[in-house]
Design a protein around this motif. Structure first.
Motif, short mmCIF file in Angstrom:
data_model
loop_
_atom_site.label_atom_id
_atom_site.label_comp_id
_atom_site.label_asym_id
_atom_site.label_seq_id
_atom_site.Cartn_x
_atom_site.Cartn_y
_atom_site.Cartn_z
N GLN A 88 0.84 -1.20 0.00
CA GLN A 88 0.00 0.00 0.00
C GLN A 88 0.87 1.25 0.00
N TYR A 92 0.59 3.32 -3.33
CA TYR A 92 -0.35 4.43 -3.17
C TYR A 92 0.01 5.41 -2.07
N GLU A 116 -6.26 3.50 -8.77
CA GLU A 116 -6.80 2.80 -7.61
C GLU A 116 -7.47 1.49 -8.04
N GLN A 118 -9.66 -1.78 -6.65
CA GLN A 118 -10.52 -2.21 -5.55
C GLN A 118 -10.44 -3.72 -5.31
N ASP A 149 -5.85 -6.22 -11.60
CA ASP A 149 -7.17 -5.64 -11.33
C ASP A 149 -8.23 -6.56 -11.93
#
Length: 162
Positions: A88, A92, A116, A118, A149
């Motif tokens: 993380q 990010y 981003e 999810q 993703d």
């Protein structure tokens, strides 16, 4: 004389063919770095700031089927989201009200390169010579992060070398 010309022409043709075949694609890069066959993927991102062996790169492909996803699910080194604290922070960044750390995979404005995500899977490959210490407490970085993703069927392969 004609024979020498023919041989020279053949050598030039072979060199031209070798040069054409030596171009590394985004798919080749991801396949090599992450150990996945993504030859059928469509390139959607290709960023590199490498100079003199140091820099950041991030490449990505979208995939039409679940072949790569199935390979990821069957590989115990890949972890399901949510990201752990280290990944993380690297991808990010983390903020706790009093301090901010990262992102380390960032553009020239300090914003994360990877959009981003999810839902998905991730893999952290620590390529540093000192793999026993906490990656976030080192003075230099050498790592590769793979991010898949599942909502967009996009596979990201990002590297940082300092």
């Amino acid at each position: 004389m004609k024979k020498l010309f023919a041989i020279s022409l053949a050598i030039v043709a072979l060199l031209a063919l070798a040069a054409c075949g030596s171009k590394t694609t985004v798919q080749d890069t991801i396949s090599k770095e992450l150990g996945l066959d993504v030859s059928g993927g469509k390139e959607v991102l290709n960023i590199s700031t490498y100079s003199g062996g140091e820099g950041t790169s991030c490449v990505a492909v979208t995939l039409d089927d679940d072949t790569v996803l199935d390979a990821i699910k069957n590989n115990t080194e890949w972890k399901a989201f949510p990201l752990d604290e280290t990944v993380q922070t690297l991808v990010y960044g983390m903020e706790d009200g009093t301090s901010k750390e990262g992102p380390f995979l960032a553009d020239e404005n300090g914003d994360p390169i990877v959009p981003e995500i999810q839902n998905g899977y991730y893999l952290l490959i620590d390529r540093h010579s000192d793999t026993k210490s906490n990656i976030l407490e080192r003075g230099s970085f050498n790592f590769t992060v793979g991010l898949y993703d599942t909502d967009s069927n996009t596979l990201y392969c990002c590297k940082l070398d300092t």
